[in-house]
Design a protein around this motif. Structure first.
Motif, PDB file in Angstrom:
ATOM      1  N   SER A  23       0.813  -1.227   0.000  1.00 55.71           N
ATOM      2  CA  SER A  23       0.000   0.000   0.000  1.00 55.71           C
ATOM      3  C   SER A  23       0.840   1.268   0.000  1.00 55.71           C
ATOM      4  CB  SER A  23      -0.942   0.002   1.204  1.00 55.71           C
ATOM      5  OG  SER A  23      -0.221   0.068   2.425  1.00 55.71           O
ATOM      6  N   VAL A  24       1.975   1.253   0.721  1.00 58.46           N
ATOM      7  CA  VAL A  24       2.781   2.467   0.857  1.00 58.46           C
ATOM      8  C   VAL A  24       3.766   2.621  -0.291  1.00 58.46           C
ATOM      9  CG1 VAL A  24       4.537   3.602   2.271  1.00 58.46           C
ATOM     10  CG2 VAL A  24       2.520   2.600   3.347  1.00 58.46           C
ATOM     11  N   PHE A  25       4.403   1.520  -0.694  1.00 52.50           N
ATOM     12  CA  PHE A  25       5.444   1.601  -1.712  1.00 52.50           C
ATOM     13  C   PHE A  25       4.941   1.205  -3.106  1.00 52.50           C
ATOM     14  CE2 PHE A  25       7.935   1.213   2.195  1.00 52.50           C
ATOM     15  CZ  PHE A  25       8.875   2.208   2.009  1.00 52.50           C
ATOM     16  N   HIS A  26       4.564  -0.036  -3.267  1.00 53.60           N
ATOM     17  CA  HIS A  26       4.351  -0.555  -4.621  1.00 53.60           C
ATOM     18  C   HIS A  26       3.163   0.061  -5.341  1.00 53.60           C
ATOM     19  CE1 HIS A  26       7.518  -3.596  -4.474  1.00 53.60           C
ATOM     20  NE2 HIS A  26       7.190  -3.740  -3.198  1.00 53.60           N
ATOM     21  N   ALA A  27       2.000   0.069  -4.716  1.00 56.33           N
ATOM     22  CA  ALA A  27       0.815   0.557  -5.430  1.00 56.33           C
ATOM     23  C   ALA A  27       0.980   2.000  -5.908  1.00 56.33           C
ATOM     24  CB  ALA A  27      -0.426   0.401  -4.553  1.00 56.33           C
ATOM     25  N   PRO A  28       1.403   2.937  -5.065  1.00 55.19           N
ATOM     26  CA  PRO A  28       1.563   4.311  -5.546  1.00 55.19           C
ATOM     27  C   PRO A  28       2.629   4.447  -6.639  1.00 55.19           C
ATOM     28  CG  PRO A  28       1.501   4.262  -3.151  1.00 55.19           C
ATOM     29  CD  PRO A  28       1.627   2.843  -3.608  1.00 55.19           C
TER      30      PRO A  28
END
Length: 360
Positions: A23-28
């Motif tokens: 949620s914090v790294f990959h998706a954005p």
């Protein structure tokens, strides 16, 4: 190539895991990358499913990875951001389904497993890349530039610290004492500092380590030191800790001409945690946090000169992945590079257990 993407259309990405990493790294970062589009998020947690829908209204939700593999012809890339113990089986399943893969670090629990995955990807003609985002930290990019320009002369000693003050364990699989979980700081933050040292100064020939469990109730290492002797002659001293009541410099690098000292962490993780997204001025930091370059005096008493910190650039990783998928650029972090770092981590674990230096 499996999937729907063409040179002119975005590659569709399935993301497995929507905890911290997903949620914090990959998706954005996937959503921000030109040439990629976040198609599906896999999580069985209803709350996380709602979080994913709120952040990315067009995303599809799947409860299990098999739902992705069952429609492999609709996807172009699988990103694995689930707990460490799942990395190898999920990457194996994705590759066998004909899908390129990005795996969060550590790609595996052992160097042998990483090499096996690399061989499977090569056999299938598929991309297998490892998310080592800290190669795009602002301080690391700045240090690489200083070394390349010869500002330090011959590098002699590299000190790298990734320290936190967390006197109470948070629990969860990252702090589990079960070896199958591949938890503890050695494999968590240690994956970053070892990878950076190997990128900067080349392969290690000897490893010495000390790993301690300091906090009451902790089940795995939370205060670890790793010393590397590189084939180049450089010595790296690497510290990872959740028990540092006073934080040391992130980098202290000593050479024959000068030294570079940098305090503070790259701001990108904090920005992503706050919900900010890559855009203008992304990864920049104020002049007050710049490191200093000089000789003969402490930077804390005015020694040396301030060195502008290059902006951090986590988006560069997925930009490179997008190019690699179309054959327009190299894999930004190979599984064999990750295997080399895992070899060091395995040696560090043996060294800490047995109290001896381990030759590689």
């Amino acid at each position: 190539m499996t999937g729907t993407g063409t040179p002119d259309t975005p590659r569709r990405v399935g993301l497995i895991g929507y905890g911290l990493a997903g949620s914090v790294f990959h998706a954005p970062l996937i959503a921000a990358a030109e040439g990629l589009t976040l198609d599906t998020v896999v999580t069985s947690n209803p709350e996380r499913q709602e979080q994913a829908r709120a952040a990315f209204p067009d995303v599809r939700i799947a409860a299990a990875p098999d739902e992705l593999f069952g429609r492999a012809d609709e996807l172009d890339l699988i990103v694995i951001a689930s707990p460490n113990r799942t990395h190898v089986p999920l990457a194996t399943a994705a590759l066998k389904a004909g899908l390129p893969v990005v795996v969060d670090k550590p790609v595996a629990g052992t160097a042998a497993e990483a090499r096996e995955l690399a061989a499977l990807a090569e056999e299938r003609g598929l991309l297998l890349s490892v998310f080592q985002n800290r190669r795009w930290d602002n301080d690391f990019l700045t240090l690489r530039k200083l070394l390349a320009e010869g500002e330090l002369g011959d590098a002699w000693r590299f000190e790298s610290r990734f320290e936190r003050w967390r006197p109470q364990p948070k629990g969860g699989w990252r702090e589990s004492g079960d070896p199958a979980e591949i938890g503890g700081l050695l494999y968590d933050l240690g994956s970053h500092v070892v990878d950076q040292a190997l990128v900067l100064f080349g392969p290690a020939t000897q490893v010495y380590a000390e790993a301690d469990i300091r906090r009451p109730g902790a089940k795995t290492d939370d205060d670890t030191f790793i010393a590397l002797t590189h084939a180049s002659g450089v010595r790296s001293h690497l510290y990872v800790s959740a028990t540092a009541a006073q934080l040391g410099p992130r980098f202290r690098v000593l050479g024959s001409r000068a030294g570079y000292v940098k305090y503070g962490l790259d701001p990108q993780e904090a920005a992503l945690r706050e919900g900010l997204r890559p855009g203008p001025a992304w990864g920049a930091e104020p002049e007050s946090l710049w490191g200093r370059l000089g000789a003969g005096e402490s930077p804390l008493t005015g020694g040396g000169r301030p060195v502008p910190t290059l902006p951090g650039d986590y988006p560069a990783y997925y930009a490179a992945v997008a190019k690699a998928l179309t054959g327009a650029g190299p894999n930004p972090v190979t599984a064999l590079e990750a295997a080399a770092a895992l070899g060091v981590l395995e040696a560090a674990r043996r060294s800490a257990r047995d109290g001896v230096a381990v030759a590689l």
